[in-house]
Design a protein around this motif. Structure first.
Motif, PDB file in Angstrom:
ATOM      1  N   ILE A  11      -0.622  -1.874  -8.141  1.00 53.85           N
ATOM      2  CA  ILE A  11      -0.327  -2.063  -6.721  1.00 53.85           C
ATOM      3  C   ILE A  11      -1.650  -2.382  -6.063  1.00 53.85           C
ATOM      4  CG2 ILE A  11       0.452  -0.954  -4.590  1.00 53.85           C
ATOM      5  CD1 ILE A  11       2.057   1.006  -6.393  1.00 53.85           C
ATOM      6  N   PHE A  12      -1.657  -3.390  -5.205  1.00 51.11           N
ATOM      7  CA  PHE A  12      -2.843  -3.715  -4.418  1.00 51.11           C
ATOM      8  C   PHE A  12      -2.408  -3.832  -2.972  1.00 51.11           C
ATOM      9  CE2 PHE A  12      -5.792  -6.741  -2.416  1.00 51.11           C
ATOM     10  CZ  PHE A  12      -6.950  -6.003  -2.544  1.00 51.11           C
ATOM     11  N   ASP A  13      -3.065  -3.085  -2.107  1.00 52.10           N
ATOM     12  CA  ASP A  13      -2.732  -3.165  -0.691  1.00 52.10           C
ATOM     13  C   ASP A  13      -4.002  -3.214   0.139  1.00 52.10           C
ATOM     14  OD1 ASP A  13      -3.035  -0.434  -1.505  1.00 52.10           O
ATOM     15  OD2 ASP A  13      -0.933  -0.074  -1.168  1.00 52.10           O
ATOM     16  N   THR A  14      -3.875  -3.730   1.368  1.00 55.50           N
ATOM     17  CA  THR A  14      -5.036  -3.895   2.228  1.00 55.50           C
ATOM     18  C   THR A  14      -4.787  -3.276   3.600  1.00 55.50           C
ATOM     19  OG1 THR A  14      -4.331  -6.067   3.030  1.00 55.50           O
ATOM     20  CG2 THR A  14      -5.756  -6.026   1.072  1.00 55.50           C
ATOM     21  N   PHE A  15      -5.916  -2.970   4.254  1.00 58.79           N
ATOM     22  CA  PHE A  15      -5.892  -2.275   5.539  1.00 58.79           C
ATOM     23  C   PHE A  15      -7.040  -2.760   6.415  1.00 58.79           C
ATOM     24  CE2 PHE A  15      -4.720   0.249   1.901  1.00 58.79           C
ATOM     25  CZ  PHE A  15      -3.430   0.643   2.210  1.00 58.79           C
ATOM     26  N   ALA A  16      -6.841  -2.677   7.710  1.00 58.08           N
ATOM     27  CA  ALA A  16      -7.885  -3.074   8.656  1.00 58.08           C
ATOM     28  C   ALA A  16      -8.877  -1.941   8.900  1.00 58.08           C
ATOM     29  CB  ALA A  16      -7.262  -3.520   9.972  1.00 58.08           C
ATOM     30  N   ALA A  17      -8.446  -0.700   8.656  1.00 59.13           N
ATOM     31  CA  ALA A  17      -9.310   0.452   8.940  1.00 59.13           C
ATOM     32  C   ALA A  17      -8.981   1.602   7.992  1.00 59.13           C
ATOM     33  CB  ALA A  17      -9.117   0.903  10.381  1.00 59.13           C
ATOM     34  N   GLU A  18      -9.920   2.528   7.900  1.00 61.15           N
ATOM     35  CA  GLU A  18      -9.759   3.691   7.032  1.00 61.15           C
ATOM     36  C   GLU A  18      -8.531   4.517   7.418  1.00 61.15           C
ATOM     37  OE1 GLU A  18     -10.086   6.106   3.962  1.00 61.15           O
ATOM     38  OE2 GLU A  18     -11.396   4.378   4.230  1.00 61.15           O
ATOM     39  N   GLU A  19      -8.222   4.577   8.682  1.00 67.64           N
ATOM     40  CA  GLU A  19      -7.053   5.327   9.149  1.00 67.64           C
ATOM     41  C   GLU A  19      -5.772   4.832   8.468  1.00 67.64           C
ATOM     42  OE1 GLU A  19      -4.585   6.177  13.284  1.00 67.64           O
ATOM     43  OE2 GLU A  19      -6.383   4.950  13.321  1.00 67.64           O
ATOM     44  N   GLY A  20      -5.628   3.531   8.346  1.00 65.37           N
ATOM     45  CA  GLY A  20      -4.460   2.956   7.692  1.00 65.37           C
ATOM     46  C   GLY A  20      -4.412   3.262   6.214  1.00 65.37           C
ATOM     47  N   ARG A  21      -5.561   3.187   5.576  1.00 60.69           N
ATOM     48  CA  ARG A  21      -5.613   3.488   4.143  1.00 60.69           C
ATOM     49  C   ARG A  21      -5.253   4.955   3.896  1.00 60.69           C
ATOM     50  NH1 ARG A  21     -10.694   1.651   0.543  1.00 60.69           N
ATOM     51  NH2 ARG A  21     -11.851   3.016   1.935  1.00 60.69           N
ATOM     52  N   ARG A  22      -5.795   5.831   4.724  1.00 63.10           N
ATOM     53  CA  ARG A  22      -5.503   7.256   4.587  1.00 63.10           C
ATOM     54  C   ARG A  22      -4.020   7.540   4.825  1.00 63.10           C
ATOM     55  NH1 ARG A  22      -9.767   8.696   6.970  1.00 63.10           N
ATOM     56  NH2 ARG A  22      -8.941   8.614   9.062  1.00 63.10           N
ATOM     57  N   ALA A  23      -3.460   6.895   5.865  1.00 60.43           N
ATOM     58  CA  ALA A  23      -2.033   7.082   6.157  1.00 60.43           C
ATOM     59  C   ALA A  23      -1.174   6.622   4.984  1.00 60.43           C
ATOM     60  CB  ALA A  23      -1.660   6.332   7.434  1.00 60.43           C
ATOM     61  N   HIS A  24      -1.562   5.526   4.357  1.00 64.22           N
ATOM     62  CA  HIS A  24      -0.821   5.017   3.203  1.00 64.22           C
ATOM     63  C   HIS A  24      -0.859   6.018   2.045  1.00 64.22           C
ATOM     64  CE1 HIS A  24       0.901   2.127   0.428  1.00 64.22           C
ATOM     65  NE2 HIS A  24      -0.104   2.365  -0.395  1.00 64.22           N
ATOM     66  N   LEU A  25      -2.035   6.584   1.780  1.00 63.54           N
ATOM     67  CA  LEU A  25      -2.179   7.544   0.691  1.00 63.54           C
ATOM     68  C   LEU A  25      -1.376   8.823   0.930  1.00 63.54           C
ATOM     69  CD1 LEU A  25      -5.975   7.122  -0.075  1.00 63.54           C
ATOM     70  CD2 LEU A  25      -4.071   6.614  -1.625  1.00 63.54           C
ATOM     71  N   GLU A  26      -1.061   9.093   2.182  1.00 65.67           N
ATOM     72  CA  GLU A  26      -0.287  10.285   2.535  1.00 65.67           C
ATOM     73  C   GLU A  26       1.165   9.936   2.878  1.00 65.67           C
ATOM     74  OE1 GLU A  26      -2.562  11.831   5.782  1.00 65.67           O
ATOM     75  OE2 GLU A  26      -4.244  12.378   4.494  1.00 65.67           O
ATOM     76  N   GLY A  27       1.547   8.667   2.708  1.00 59.94           N
ATOM     77  CA  GLY A  27       2.846   8.183   3.160  1.00 59.94           C
ATOM     78  C   GLY A  27       3.956   8.260   2.139  1.00 59.94           C
ATOM     79  N   GLU A  28       5.034   7.567   2.471  1.00 59.23           N
ATOM     80  CA  GLU A  28       6.268   7.632   1.691  1.00 59.23           C
ATOM     81  C   GLU A  28       6.152   7.018   0.300  1.00 59.23           C
ATOM     82  OE1 GLU A  28       8.905   9.472   2.576  1.00 59.23           O
ATOM     83  OE2 GLU A  28       7.583  10.052   4.225  1.00 59.23           O
ATOM     84  N   ILE A  29       5.372   5.956   0.158  1.00 59.46           N
ATOM     85  CA  ILE A  29       5.217   5.346  -1.169  1.00 59.46           C
ATOM     86  C   ILE A  29       4.513   6.317  -2.111  1.00 59.46           C
ATOM     87  CG2 ILE A  29       4.113   3.482  -2.484  1.00 59.46           C
ATOM     88  CD1 ILE A  29       4.566   1.688  -0.036  1.00 59.46           C
ATOM     89  N   ALA A  30       3.448   6.943  -1.624  1.00 57.26           N
ATOM     90  CA  ALA A  30       2.726   7.909  -2.452  1.00 57.26           C
ATOM     91  C   ALA A  30       3.631   9.075  -2.834  1.00 57.26           C
ATOM     92  CB  ALA A  30       1.488   8.405  -1.715  1.00 57.26           C
ATOM     93  N   LYS A  31       4.426   9.545  -1.895  1.00 54.04           N
ATOM     94  CA  LYS A  31       5.353  10.653  -2.186  1.00 54.04           C
ATOM     95  C   LYS A  31       6.392  10.222  -3.221  1.00 54.04           C
ATOM     96  CE  LYS A  31       4.888  12.659   2.385  1.00 54.04           C
ATOM     97  NZ  LYS A  31       5.516  12.818   3.705  1.00 54.04           N
ATOM     98  N   ALA A  32       6.947   9.038  -3.053  1.00 55.99           N
ATOM     99  CA  ALA A  32       7.957   8.549  -3.998  1.00 55.99           C
ATOM    100  C   ALA A  32       7.359   8.382  -5.392  1.00 55.99           C
ATOM    101  CB  ALA A  32       8.549   7.229  -3.497  1.00 55.99           C
ATOM    102  N   LEU A  33       6.150   7.841  -5.461  1.00 62.30           N
ATOM    103  CA  LEU A  33       5.492   7.674  -6.753  1.00 62.30           C
ATOM    104  C   LEU A  33       5.232   9.033  -7.399  1.00 62.30           C
ATOM    105  CD1 LEU A  33       4.335   5.760  -8.836  1.00 62.30           C
ATOM    106  CD2 LEU A  33       2.197   5.716  -7.527  1.00 62.30           C
ATOM    107  N   GLY A  34       4.830  10.000  -6.605  1.00 57.76           N
ATOM    108  CA  GLY A  34       4.617  11.349  -7.131  1.00 57.76           C
ATOM    109  C   GLY A  34       5.893  11.945  -7.712  1.00 57.76           C
ATOM    110  N   ASN A  35       7.028  11.617  -7.104  1.00 58.83           N
ATOM    111  CA  ASN A  35       8.307  12.145  -7.570  1.00 58.83           C
ATOM    112  C   ASN A  35       8.750  11.567  -8.917  1.00 58.83           C
ATOM    113  OD1 ASN A  35       8.624  13.822  -5.358  1.00 58.83           O
ATOM    114  ND2 ASN A  35       9.782  12.324  -4.201  1.00 58.83           N
ATOM    115  N   VAL A  36       8.351  10.334  -9.219  1.00 61.18           N
ATOM    116  CA  VAL A  36       8.794   9.693 -10.464  1.00 61.18           C
ATOM    117  C   VAL A  36       7.705   9.601 -11.524  1.00 61.18           C
ATOM    118  CG1 VAL A  36      10.540   8.332  -9.239  1.00 61.18           C
ATOM    119  CG2 VAL A  36       8.286   7.325  -9.695  1.00 61.18           C
TER     120      VAL A  36
END
Length: 98
Positions: A53-78
């Protein structure tokens, strides 16, 4: 919007779980679309069992939110069922983009 940050996440499917991981990643697009601060999100197959997976962000806030978001949670579940090992998550600086 200028992207300056990204994440490169490498995933290795367990033998026999390649298709399930591919389908999980394809479905993840909908979650990525809902993330306002994720500028781009790509899921790709590198080899028979290796994915990324490769994703991009304009700021650190977005990257941090992504790491704590729904995709990360779903990946952790499987992850235990689909992956050989934990995802290899590498923060990156985007040097150039088009």
């Amino acid at each position: 919007m200028t992207v300056t940050l990204g994440l490169l996440v490498r995933l290795e499917a367990k033998p026999g779980k390649e298709q399930a991981l591919a389908e999980f990643l394809a479905a993840g697009r909908e979650l990525a679309v809902a993330e306002e601060q994720t500028v781009t999100w790509y899921a790709c197959r590198l080899s028979e069992r290796e994915f990324a997976i490769f994703d991009t962000f304009a700021a650190e806030e977005g990257r941090r939110a992504h790491l704590e978001g729904e995709i990360a949670k779903a990946l952790g579940n499987v992850a235990g069922d689909l992956l050989v090992r934990a995802p290899e998550i590498t923060p990156v600086d985007v040097l150039a983009a088009k």
